[in-house]
Scaffold this motif. Structure first.
Motif, PDB file in Angstrom:
ATOM      1  N   PRO A   1     -45.915 -28.684   3.129  1.00 55.54           N
ATOM      2  CA  PRO A   1     -47.151 -29.329   3.584  1.00 55.54           C
ATOM      3  C   PRO A   1     -48.365 -28.403   3.615  1.00 55.54           C
ATOM      4  CG  PRO A   1     -45.709 -28.883   5.444  1.00 55.54           C
ATOM      5  CD  PRO A   1     -44.912 -28.570   4.218  1.00 55.54           C
ATOM      6  N   LEU A   2     -48.158 -27.099   3.436  1.00 58.26           N
ATOM      7  CA  LEU A   2     -49.286 -26.162   3.474  1.00 58.26           C
ATOM      8  C   LEU A   2     -49.947 -25.979   2.110  1.00 58.26           C
ATOM      9  CD1 LEU A   2     -47.895 -23.302   5.767  1.00 58.26           C
ATOM     10  CD2 LEU A   2     -49.170 -25.357   6.406  1.00 58.26           C
ATOM     11  N   PHE A   3     -49.291 -26.446   1.043  1.00 58.80           N
ATOM     12  CA  PHE A   3     -49.779 -26.191  -0.313  1.00 58.80           C
ATOM     13  C   PHE A   3     -49.959 -27.495  -1.080  1.00 58.80           C
ATOM     14  CE2 PHE A   3     -47.302 -22.530   1.053  1.00 58.80           C
ATOM     15  CZ  PHE A   3     -48.117 -21.458   0.717  1.00 58.80           C
TER      16      PHE A   3
ATOM     17  N   LYS B   1     -53.879 -25.695   1.573  1.00 61.71           N
ATOM     18  CA  LYS B   1     -54.729 -26.755   2.105  1.00 61.71           C
ATOM     19  C   LYS B   1     -55.767 -26.202   3.066  1.00 61.71           C
ATOM     20  CE  LYS B   1     -51.353 -30.431   1.447  1.00 61.71           C
ATOM     21  NZ  LYS B   1     -50.450 -31.432   2.065  1.00 61.71           N
ATOM     22  N   ASP B   2     -55.428 -25.114   3.740  1.00 67.10           N
ATOM     23  CA  ASP B   2     -56.375 -24.434   4.619  1.00 67.10           C
ATOM     24  C   ASP B   2     -56.662 -23.052   4.032  1.00 67.10           C
ATOM     25  OD1 ASP B   2     -57.880 -23.266   6.562  1.00 67.10           O
ATOM     26  OD2 ASP B   2     -56.390 -23.458   8.173  1.00 67.10           O
ATOM     27  N   PRO B   3     -57.792 -22.876   3.329  1.00 67.67           N
ATOM     28  CA  PRO B   3     -58.103 -21.597   2.702  1.00 67.67           C
ATOM     29  C   PRO B   3     -58.191 -20.437   3.688  1.00 67.67           C
ATOM     30  CG  PRO B   3     -59.546 -23.334   1.861  1.00 67.67           C
ATOM     31  CD  PRO B   3     -58.816 -23.906   3.041  1.00 67.67           C
ATOM     32  N   ALA B   4     -58.411 -20.740   4.947  1.00 68.99           N
ATOM     33  CA  ALA B   4     -58.511 -19.678   5.955  1.00 68.99           C
ATOM     34  C   ALA B   4     -57.183 -18.935   6.127  1.00 68.99           C
ATOM     35  CB  ALA B   4     -58.971 -20.262   7.291  1.00 68.99           C
ATOM     36  N   LEU B   5     -56.083 -19.550   5.666  1.00 62.59           N
ATOM     37  CA  LEU B   5     -54.765 -18.927   5.804  1.00 62.59           C
ATOM     38  C   LEU B   5     -54.441 -17.955   4.660  1.00 62.59           C
ATOM     39  CD1 LEU B   5     -52.613 -22.001   6.937  1.00 62.59           C
ATOM     40  CD2 LEU B   5     -53.543 -20.173   8.365  1.00 62.59           C
TER      41      LEU B   5
ATOM     42  N   ASP C   1     -51.282 -13.959   1.645  1.00 59.38           N
ATOM     43  CA  ASP C   1     -51.344 -12.832   0.712  1.00 59.38           C
ATOM     44  C   ASP C   1     -50.534 -11.646   1.230  1.00 59.38           C
ATOM     45  OD1 ASP C   1     -53.012 -14.374  -0.821  1.00 59.38           O
ATOM     46  OD2 ASP C   1     -54.840 -13.264  -0.344  1.00 59.38           O
ATOM     47  N   LYS C   2     -50.641 -11.403   2.505  1.00 59.05           N
ATOM     48  CA  LYS C   2     -49.914 -10.285   3.107  1.00 59.05           C
ATOM     49  C   LYS C   2     -48.407 -10.498   2.984  1.00 59.05           C
ATOM     50  CE  LYS C   2     -49.716  -7.575   7.403  1.00 59.05           C
ATOM     51  NZ  LYS C   2     -48.297  -7.692   7.746  1.00 59.05           N
TER      52      LYS C   2
ATOM     53  N   ARG D   1     -42.738 -22.140   8.020  1.00 55.04           N
ATOM     54  CA  ARG D   1     -42.076 -22.049   9.322  1.00 55.04           C
ATOM     55  C   ARG D   1     -42.993 -21.419  10.369  1.00 55.04           C
ATOM     56  NH1 ARG D   1     -39.612 -18.758  12.663  1.00 55.04           N
ATOM     57  NH2 ARG D   1     -40.085 -16.904  11.389  1.00 55.04           N
ATOM     58  N   ILE D   2     -43.765 -20.442   9.934  1.00 55.89           N
ATOM     59  CA  ILE D   2     -44.659 -19.743  10.868  1.00 55.89           C
ATOM     60  C   ILE D   2     -45.920 -20.544  11.156  1.00 55.89           C
ATOM     61  CG2 ILE D   2     -46.095 -17.675  11.158  1.00 55.89           C
ATOM     62  CD1 ILE D   2     -44.064 -16.204   9.376  1.00 55.89           C
ATOM     63  N   LYS D   3     -46.470 -21.174  10.139  1.00 52.30           N
ATOM     64  CA  LYS D   3     -47.789 -21.810  10.269  1.00 52.30           C
ATOM     65  C   LYS D   3     -47.755 -23.341  10.265  1.00 52.30           C
ATOM     66  CE  LYS D   3     -50.216 -18.021  10.355  1.00 52.30           C
ATOM     67  NZ  LYS D   3     -51.050 -17.702  11.538  1.00 52.30           N
TER      68      LYS D   3
END
Length: 357
Positions: free
Chosen positions: A279-281, A300-304, A309-310, A354-356
């Motif tokens: 759901p994040l992509f 979906k949320d560019p702020a993430l 990336d890390k 899982r984290i976000k």
């Protein structure tokens, strides 16, 4: 050395055994006590390399007689010019389909030599699909298409049947799947995506289509010049041709295009399944036109992005950022990228959810 999962869009990943053989040849080629980089391109040793490379192309493509195989320089960008200069009559017309940046660049160069009819384009929708249902004019000198679009992540799955010579830029998916190569009168591909290092460009041309433009062509730009000199009219890119030969031998020894097509299908299915499930992509391309070579997707949320990336960098993943003109992410899954690397990326995406999520 820790494993790096190389998703670079090009120059891209090559098989480990190919790199090892190439590294050895740089030190001592053919037991000559000379480097591959030092020997004459006119030597029998390198002539054998060139002949072997050309024969492997024909073997992999299963081409009938009447085709010539060339290893040239200047990349696909020079082929944008050479195709038009060698095939477009002085008062003729060429037909092109516009499916991305490189197709657009090819169109621009062809217009220098004559009339160009763009039979279809997906530019208005940011090239997120491959146009279909277009008509190829029977009075054109040739039809040009681009099989795979690295920047936008689209790929032609079914090629049209053309009443005129068909030309295809296969730079980013050459030898990745089985197709009927005999449908094309001219194929070109920069080596650095799927076949070898940067520095050489494969050209496969049907001999009968040449010499019909009515224009004078400079020797260096005339395919017939290079055919008559077995790709050695001028000094060829020795190292790039040799490594391309090794890569094709790797393909043949493992089962050819049927073998690599099966692996590439698995990689693409795994990658796109996670993009669609997570759901994040989200993917940027019409599902039916998704490239097996370049999977483009966004958060979906560019702020993430900094956090994602890390995570992928810490997992040993390299080259995942999208092209600078579109942003987001691009997983380039060329022939030599193992399925394991895609599995690692998918696990990172799941952990990020899982984290976000």
């Amino acid at each position: 050395m820790a494993k790096v999962h190389n998703f670079s869009a090009g120059p891209s990943i090559l098989p480990r055994e190919v790199l090892e053989k190439a590294a050895s040849a740089v030190l001592d080629f053919d037991n000559l006590k000379l480097s591959l980089l030092e020997i004459s391109h006119r030597s029998k040793n390198f002539e054998a390399v060139m002949e072997r490379a050309r024969s492997l192309v024909k073997e992999l493509m299963q081409l009938p007689d009447g085709y010539s195989v060339l290893f040239l320089q200047g990349g696909a960008s020079l082929q944008f010019v050479m195709v038009a200069q060698n095939l477009l009559r002085e008062r003729g017309k060429a037909a092109y389909i516009d499916t991305g940046t490189w197709a657009s660049n090819a169109i621009k160069e062809a217009k220098i030599f004559g009339q160009v009819e763009v039979v279809a384009s997906s530019k208005a929708d940011n090239y997120r699909y491959i146009p279909k249902g277009y008509t190829i004019p029977a009075d054109a000198d040739y039809f040009h298409c681009t099989s795979n679009n690295t920047i936008y992540g689209t790929q032609i799955k079914e090629f049209p049947t053309s009443p005129i010579p068909m030309v295809c830029d296969m730079s980013s998916d050459i030898f990745s799947r089985r197709i009927d190569f005999s449908k094309f009168s001219l194929i070109y591909a920069g080596a650095q995506k799927n076949m070898g290092p940067a520095g050489t460009t494969l050209v496969v041309v049907k001999d009968e289509i040449l010499g019909k433009t009515g224009r004078a062509i400079p020797a260096m730009m005339d395919y017939r010049t290079h055919i008559s000199k077995d790709s050695m009219y001028n000094t060829p890119p020795v190292f790039a041709v040799y490594v391309s030969m090794l890569t094709m031998e790797w393909l043949v020894s493992n089962g050819g295009l049927e073998w690599i097509e099966n692996i590439n299908r698995q990689k693409a299915e795994l990658m796109y399944a996670e993009i669609d499930r997570n759901p994040l992509f989200y993917g940027t391309v019409a599902p039916e036109d998704r490239s097996w070579m370049n999977a483009c997707f966004l958060l979906k949320d560019p702020a993430l992005e900094p956090e994602f990336d890390k995570m992928w960098k810490e997992a040993g993943i390299s080259g995942l950022r999208g092209h600078r003109s579109v942003g987001g992410y691009r997983a380039s899954m060329y022939n030599a990228l193992p399925l394991e690397s895609v599995q690692v990326l998918v696990e990172v995406m799941k952990e990020f959810e899982r984290i976000k999520g």
